[in-house]
Every structure is written in C-alpha cells, then in structure tokens.
Scaffold this motif. Structure first.
Motif, PDB file in Angstrom:
ATOM      1  N   ALA A  34       0.972  -0.867   0.091  1.00  0.00           N
ATOM      2  CA  ALA A  34       0.380  -0.159  -0.010  1.00  0.00           C
ATOM      3  C   ALA A  34       0.968   1.354   0.280  1.00  0.00           C
ATOM      4  O   ALA A  34       0.309   2.252  -1.003  1.00  0.00           O
ATOM      5  CB  ALA A  34      -0.818  -0.016   1.586  1.00  0.00           C
ATOM      6  N   GLY A  35       1.679   1.177   0.718  1.00  0.00           N
ATOM      7  CA  GLY A  35       2.858   2.551   0.690  1.00  0.00           C
ATOM      8  C   GLY A  35       3.814   2.934  -0.622  1.00  0.00           C
ATOM      9  O   GLY A  35       3.320   3.916  -0.880  1.00  0.00           O
ATOM     10  N   LEU A  38       1.062   4.117  -2.866  1.00  0.00           N
ATOM     11  CA  LEU A  38       0.779   5.311  -2.399  1.00  0.00           C
ATOM     12  C   LEU A  38       1.566   6.280  -3.070  1.00  0.00           C
ATOM     13  O   LEU A  38       1.706   8.004  -3.745  1.00  0.00           O
ATOM     14  CB  LEU A  38       0.698   5.666  -0.891  1.00  0.00           C
ATOM     15  CG  LEU A  38      -0.653   5.721   0.008  1.00  0.00           C
ATOM     16  CD1 LEU A  38      -0.732   5.894   1.403  1.00  0.00           C
ATOM     17  CD2 LEU A  38      -1.674   6.598  -0.804  1.00  0.00           C
ATOM     18  N   PHE A  39       3.115   6.050  -3.021  1.00  0.00           N
ATOM     19  CA  PHE A  39       4.207   6.620  -3.217  1.00  0.00           C
ATOM     20  C   PHE A  39       4.160   7.001  -4.885  1.00  0.00           C
ATOM     21  O   PHE A  39       4.935   7.561  -5.647  1.00  0.00           O
ATOM     22  CB  PHE A  39       5.581   6.492  -2.015  1.00  0.00           C
ATOM     23  CG  PHE A  39       5.012   6.827  -1.230  1.00  0.00           C
ATOM     24  CD1 PHE A  39       4.394   8.693  -0.460  1.00  0.00           C
ATOM     25  CD2 PHE A  39       4.805   6.277   0.306  1.00  0.00           C
ATOM     26  CE1 PHE A  39       5.039   8.326   0.534  1.00  0.00           C
ATOM     27  CE2 PHE A  39       4.587   6.472   1.255  1.00  0.00           C
ATOM     28  CZ  PHE A  39       5.178   7.735   1.254  1.00  0.00           C
ATOM     29  N   ASN A  41       2.842   7.449  -7.215  1.00  0.00           N
ATOM     30  CA  ASN A  41       1.738   8.792  -7.919  1.00  0.00           C
ATOM     31  C   ASN A  41       2.192   9.661  -6.921  1.00  0.00           C
ATOM     32  O   ASN A  41       2.025  10.187  -6.127  1.00  0.00           O
ATOM     33  CB  ASN A  41       0.569   8.609  -7.749  1.00  0.00           C
ATOM     34  CG  ASN A  41      -0.582   9.558  -7.854  1.00  0.00           C
ATOM     35  OD1 ASN A  41       0.018  10.340  -9.333  1.00  0.00           O
ATOM     36  ND2 ASN A  41      -1.253   9.230  -8.455  1.00  0.00           N
ATOM     37  N   THR A  44      -0.021  12.061  -5.549  1.00  0.00           N
ATOM     38  CA  THR A  44      -1.239  11.150  -4.621  1.00  0.00           C
ATOM     39  C   THR A  44      -0.113  11.233  -3.527  1.00  0.00           C
ATOM     40  O   THR A  44       0.021  11.130  -1.426  1.00  0.00           O
ATOM     41  CB  THR A  44      -0.845  10.024  -4.101  1.00  0.00           C
ATOM     42  OG1 THR A  44      -2.392   9.639  -5.104  1.00  0.00           O
ATOM     43  CG2 THR A  44      -2.044   9.060  -3.001  1.00  0.00           C
ATOM     44  N   SER A  45       1.549  11.210  -3.579  1.00  0.00           N
ATOM     45  CA  SER A  45       2.704  11.191  -2.005  1.00  0.00           C
ATOM     46  C   SER A  45       2.812  12.376  -1.869  1.00  0.00           C
ATOM     47  O   SER A  45       3.213  12.809  -0.969  1.00  0.00           O
ATOM     48  CB  SER A  45       4.020  10.328  -2.899  1.00  0.00           C
ATOM     49  OG  SER A  45       4.349  11.755  -4.121  1.00  0.00           O
ATOM     50  N   ALA A  48       0.727  12.824   0.231  1.00  0.00           N
ATOM     51  CA  ALA A  48       0.752  12.071   1.915  1.00  0.00           C
ATOM     52  C   ALA A  48       1.118  12.117   3.221  1.00  0.00           C
ATOM     53  O   ALA A  48       1.398  12.154   3.916  1.00  0.00           O
ATOM     54  CB  ALA A  48       0.895  10.134   1.041  1.00  0.00           C
TER      55      ALA A  48
END
Length: 143
Positions: A34-35, A38-39, A41, A44-45, A48
């Motif tokens: 999941a991490g 997220l990172f 993109n 998104t990163s 976050a």
C-alpha cells in the motif's frame, strides 16, 4: 504422556507459530504494498507526505525520536569522556608510580651510599679509638 503425544503437541505448537508468522508476513507485505502504491503516484505521494507532516502522531513521534537520539548521543559523549579521563588517570598513576620507583631506586642508591659513608666513618672512628687506647696504654705504662 507418551512420546508420540508429546511430538504431536510440539508439532501443533510449531504449526501455530508458522501460521502466526505467515499472517504477520502477509500484513507487513500488505502495508509495504500500500505504501509503494501511494508513493508511486507523485501527486498522491506529495499529499500523503504533507498529511503525515501535519499529523500530531508524527510530530510527537519526531519529538520522542529527537529526545531519544539526544539521550543516546549524551550517553555516548559521557562514556567517551569517562574513558578519556580514566586513560589520563591511568597514565598519571603509572607516571607517579614510575617516578616513585625511580625515587625509591635513588633513595636505595642514596641509602646505600649513606650506609657506605656511615660504615666508612665508623671504621675511621674505630681506628681513632684504637690509637687513643694505645696512647692511653702507653701513657699508663710510662708512669
């Protein structure tokens, strides 16, 4: 319990431990995945990271980490200072004991010299006393 029962019980415990280990690995893998997702993109990163930076939990964790790091560094510095001081104390002690040995050696030398000097003086005094005794004996015999 028989030996067979003990083996079965041990195997059951091992299976439970293996199962728990597998579950832990699956959870860790999911979190890491999941991490990474997220990172992956950039937009998104960024969001976050910004949200994490503003999070109270992260701020508190950062402060605790900072305090812990400072304590560790302070302990390391104290240990280094103690070791340096102990080294200097050992060197000083060795120098003092070395100079005492040298002093003792010179005292031994000087005491040996003093002993020889006293011995020589005693010998001279004994010779003088013998001469005085002879003179007195001669004086007594002549009268």
């Amino acid at each position: 319990m028989s030996e067979k029962d003990q083996k079965e019980k041990k195997q059951t415990k091992e299976n439970k431990n293996d199962h728990q280990h597998s579950v832990n690995l699956a959870i860790i893998g999911g979190v890491v995945g999941a991490g990474v997702g997220l990172f992956a993109n950039p937009e998104t990163s960024k969001r976050a990271i910004r949200n994490l930076g503003e999070s109270e939990f992260v701020k508190m964790a950062g402060e605790e980490f900072k305090k812990t790091a400072q304590e560790v560094l302070a302990r390391q510095a104290q240990t280094a200072i103690r070791q340096l001081a102990a080294g200097y104390i050992d060197e000083t002690t060795q120098e003092l004991s070395g100079s005492k040995k040298e002093t003792n050696g010179s005292e031994d030398y000087s005491s040996d010299a003093k002993y020889e000097e006293i011995k020589s003086e005693n010998k001279n005094l004994n010779e003088r006393l013998e001469r005085i005794e002879k003179m007195l004996t001669n004086l007594v015999n002549s009268n």
